[in-house]
Design an enzyme around this catalytic site. Structure first.
Site, mmCIF file in Angstrom:
data_model
loop_
_atom_site.group_PDB
_atom_site.id
_atom_site.type_symbol
_atom_site.label_atom_id
_atom_site.label_comp_id
_atom_site.label_asym_id
_atom_site.label_seq_id
_atom_site.Cartn_x
_atom_site.Cartn_y
_atom_site.Cartn_z
ATOM 1 N N GLY A 18 17.121 21.319 24.045
ATOM 2 C CA GLY A 18 16.947 20.904 25.423
ATOM 3 C C GLY A 18 15.966 19.781 25.657
ATOM 4 N N GLY A 20 16.422 16.635 24.649
ATOM 5 C CA GLY A 20 17.117 15.360 24.798
ATOM 6 C C GLY A 20 17.492 14.686 23.501
ATOM 7 N N LYS A 21 17.616 15.467 22.414
ATOM 8 C CA LYS A 21 17.968 14.874 21.122
ATOM 9 C C LYS A 21 19.305 14.146 21.182
ATOM 10 C CE LYS A 21 18.063 18.700 18.974
ATOM 11 N NZ LYS A 21 17.754 19.565 20.122
ATOM 12 N N THR A 22 20.299 14.813 21.759
ATOM 13 C CA THR A 22 21.638 14.211 21.797
ATOM 14 C C THR A 22 21.623 12.912 22.588
ATOM 15 O OG1 THR A 22 22.743 16.348 21.569
ATOM 16 C CG2 THR A 22 24.026 14.551 22.532
ATOM 17 N N SER A 23 20.985 12.911 23.751
ATOM 18 C CA SER A 23 20.951 11.707 24.584
ATOM 19 C C SER A 23 20.254 10.563 23.859
ATOM 20 C CB SER A 23 20.228 12.004 25.901
ATOM 21 O OG SER A 23 20.908 12.994 26.635
ATOM 22 N N ASP A 45 25.278 19.829 14.995
ATOM 23 C CA ASP A 45 25.054 20.982 15.867
ATOM 24 C C ASP A 45 26.357 21.774 15.990
ATOM 25 O OD1 ASP A 45 24.462 22.801 17.871
ATOM 26 O OD2 ASP A 45 23.338 21.357 19.067
ATOM 27 N N THR A 512 25.720 18.397 30.981
ATOM 28 C CA THR A 512 25.957 18.878 29.619
ATOM 29 C C THR A 512 25.660 20.366 29.452
ATOM 30 O OG1 THR A 512 25.576 16.681 28.697
ATOM 31 C CG2 THR A 512 25.334 18.541 27.202
#
Length: 600
Positions: A18, A20-23, A45, A512
């Site tokens: 949560g 913000g790694k993906t963003s 993931d 998301t």
């Protein structure tokens, strides 16, 4: 951004769920592609949402992102990889062995360990110089939440060491067939990960004390296995100007409180992180979905326009107190909080546990998250208040050691020295952890027959792997019993029974997390588990704020909260973002205090 200066070939983005790694991984991939580089963006993931960010179906194949020249993406799908792995092993014997034997092999290969091995095979292949990766200047990895990532990055060493010692004949769930052939690949993967000229780790955090402590632990654990080229990114920092109201005349109470918490966290950053190169990324007013949002993430944004009426429209929604009232009415049972990492499952689990204990019920609060630390949320004992609250944890290392000792003292007691040595080798397999954790999970499920058990689960993908093991056990037990007439009550049957188990899906009012929670609900329903309720946590729409940035984010939330209420949830609650961080029993009790909001 310093973390993108002179980047090596492999960039890993990791951290607590949560943050913000993906963003940030997606935005970095877009930025590198914009300067003419060929980029492969990979998600490791199990609950990947890279495709959701770009609005493109990706899956377990390399897919070009047409809107971004030079960018391709891949989501390592553990289930698809495991099916390929099973087919590779079972295919050659399918027509040679009796059907009952083939089914037994397939069942042995249905466990979470097989899934881990298969996904690991795909991961290590991307770290090698091969035809698969030859055309890419950089490979950007968006990793699973912290605990799962550490496990994945430790695997090259774990499997290499296991093979090096000649222990390739373990008889655990998810047999190790085929691993010996991969010895060279695993060794090369270890070398690539440990080489600072080829690999850089970017630790992503929020300006929160608990998150920064978690990142400090991650830093030390990864450094200990040779991954020392690390950078720190603190994401979503509230700028000082965001605390002002429209006229700039006064500070907004909520924004000011958030700002103070963040500055205090940054002022007391753990010493081990102070030596790392650090970047800060400001909190943005928009949801980080779509190409325009990604291009704006790593840059400053213009002043935010937020209409005054947004702040004056109260959100009418059920509160957490109404859900706890229903839970308490049953007198006992298992309550499992599930969802994406970073949505506040630990906090809500602790809040529900404290409220039930305050009502006089015996409560066991526990977690299956390898990276969870309940003691940092519930910081004091309830002794002396009349409440009975036990806090525990399914610790994979502790449970594995307990399982090994049990097997050696029972099965190993009658073996000679050679047989006992062989058994000890078998128990050193990395797969042993799967069995041990599953057994601990089963014990906790049984405990809920007479008390309340509140479980804070691992982030979505890790939880699904645990449930896979539960389902595999259920199918194997059913197959073995056959038509014997014996009564069967497996852990999966208890999870499927709404009288025994209440699954609460936790999300944020962001695109998301809501999409991921909806996907998790579909996965659970296919397994015969119907989620009982949804909780939308840390809602700005349920709070009051004059900050233009926070009001704009609050406005963005309303459509998503409506979607939860009308499309996804049988029952739901909304928990407002708090001025004070919900740590300690008194602050946790505020989350379950009735607000007078209407029920559904």
């Amino acid at each position: 951004m310093r973390f993108l200066d002179h980047p090596p070939r492999f960039l890993f983005f990791t951290g607590k769920g949560g943050v913000g790694k993906t963003s940030i991984a997606c935005a970095s991939a877009v930025e590198l592609a914009a300067i003419g580089k060929q980029i492969l963006l990979v998600s490791t993931d199990p609950a990947s949402n890279v495709g959701q960010v770009f609005g493109v179906a990706i899956g377990n194949r390399i897919t070009s992102i047409d809107a971004v020249p030079g960018l391709s993406a891949l989501e390592i799908d553990p289930q698809a990889a495991a099916q390929v792995y099973r087919d590779r092993i079972v295919g050659p014997v399918r027509n040679l062995l009796p059907e009952s034997v083939v089914k037994g092999i397939e069942e042995q290969l249905s466990g979470a360990c097989t899934t881990e091995i298969a996904a690991f095979d795909e991961f290590t292949a991307l770290l090698l110089d091969s035809a698969l990766t030859a055309g890419y200047d950089h490979i950007v990895f968006d990793t699973a939440p912290t605990g799962h990532t550490i496990r994945l990055l430790q695997l090259p060493g774990a499997w290499s060491g296991f093979l090096e010692a000649g222990k390739g004949d373990a008889s655990c769930l998810g047999p190790l067939a085929g691993l010996e052939k991969q010895r060279a690949q695993y060794s090369a993967a270890v070398d690539a990960l440990a080489d600072p000229e080829r690999t850089r780790l970017v630790l992503v955090a929020r300006a929160q004390q608990a998150t920064l402590r978690e990142v400090a632990r991650t830093h030390e654990e990864l450094a200990a296995i040779g991954l020392r080229q690390q950078y720190l990114v603190v994401n979503g920092v509230l700028a000082d100007a965001a605390a002002a109201n429209d006229s700039g005349a006064a500070a907004d109470v909520l924004a000011a409180a958030i700002g103070r918490r963040e500055q205090a966290a940054l002022a007391t950053i753990p010493d081990v992180l102070k030596t790392l190169p650090m970047d800060r990324i400001a909190l943005k007013p928009f949801n980080l979905v779509g190409l325009d949002a990604l291009r704006g993430l790593l840059t400053d944004t213009a002043p935010i326009d937020a209409p005054e009426e947004i702040a004056s429209q109260p959100l009418e929604a059920p509160d957490l107190a109404s859900l706890v009232e229903e839970i308490a009415a049953d007198g006992h049972g298992l309550v499992m909080l599930m969802g994406k990492g970073g949505v506040g499952k630990t906090t809500l689990a602790a809040a529900i546990a404290v409220e039930l204990a305050d009502r006089g019920f015996p409560v066991h609060l526990t977690t299956s998250d390898p990276a969870a630390h309940l003691a940092e949320t519930l910081t004091e004992s309830l002794e002396g208040t009349g409440a009975t609250l036990e806090i525990g944890r399914i610790d994979p290392r502790v449970e594995t050691e307990r399982y090994r000792e049990h097997v050696l003292s029972t099965k190993g007691a009658q073996l000679d020295d050679a047989g006992r040595a062989l058994l000890e080798e078998d128990l050193r397999s990395p797969c042993t952890e799967e069995i041990a954790v599953f057994q601990a999970f089963s014990r906790i499920i049984r405990e809920a027959g007479k008390t309340f058990v509140i479980m804070d689960t691992a982030p979505t993908g890790h939880t699904l792997l645990l449930l896979d093991a539960t389902g595999a056990y259920h199918r194997e037990t059913t197959r073995q019993l056959g038509d014997t007439g014996l009564q069967l009550r497996t852990p999966m049957m208890q999870l499927q029974d709404p009288k025994q188990t209440k699954v609460v899906l936790v999300t944020l009012a962001e695109t998301t997390p809501v999409l991921e929670a909806a996907g998790l609900q579909a996965d659970l329903e296919r397994a015969g588990i119907q989620p009982w309720a949804w909780v939308v946590n840390q809602s700005l729409a349920a709070a009051r704020t004059r900050s233009p940035l926070l009001r704009r984010r609050a406005a963005n939330e309303r459509e998503l909260i409506d979607a939860v209420a009308e499309q996804h949830a049988r029952r739901y609650a909304v928990v407002a973002l708090q001025e004070a961080e919900p740590i300690g029993a008194d602050q946790l009790r505020r989350l379950t205090t009735a607000t007078g909001a209407p029920s559904w």
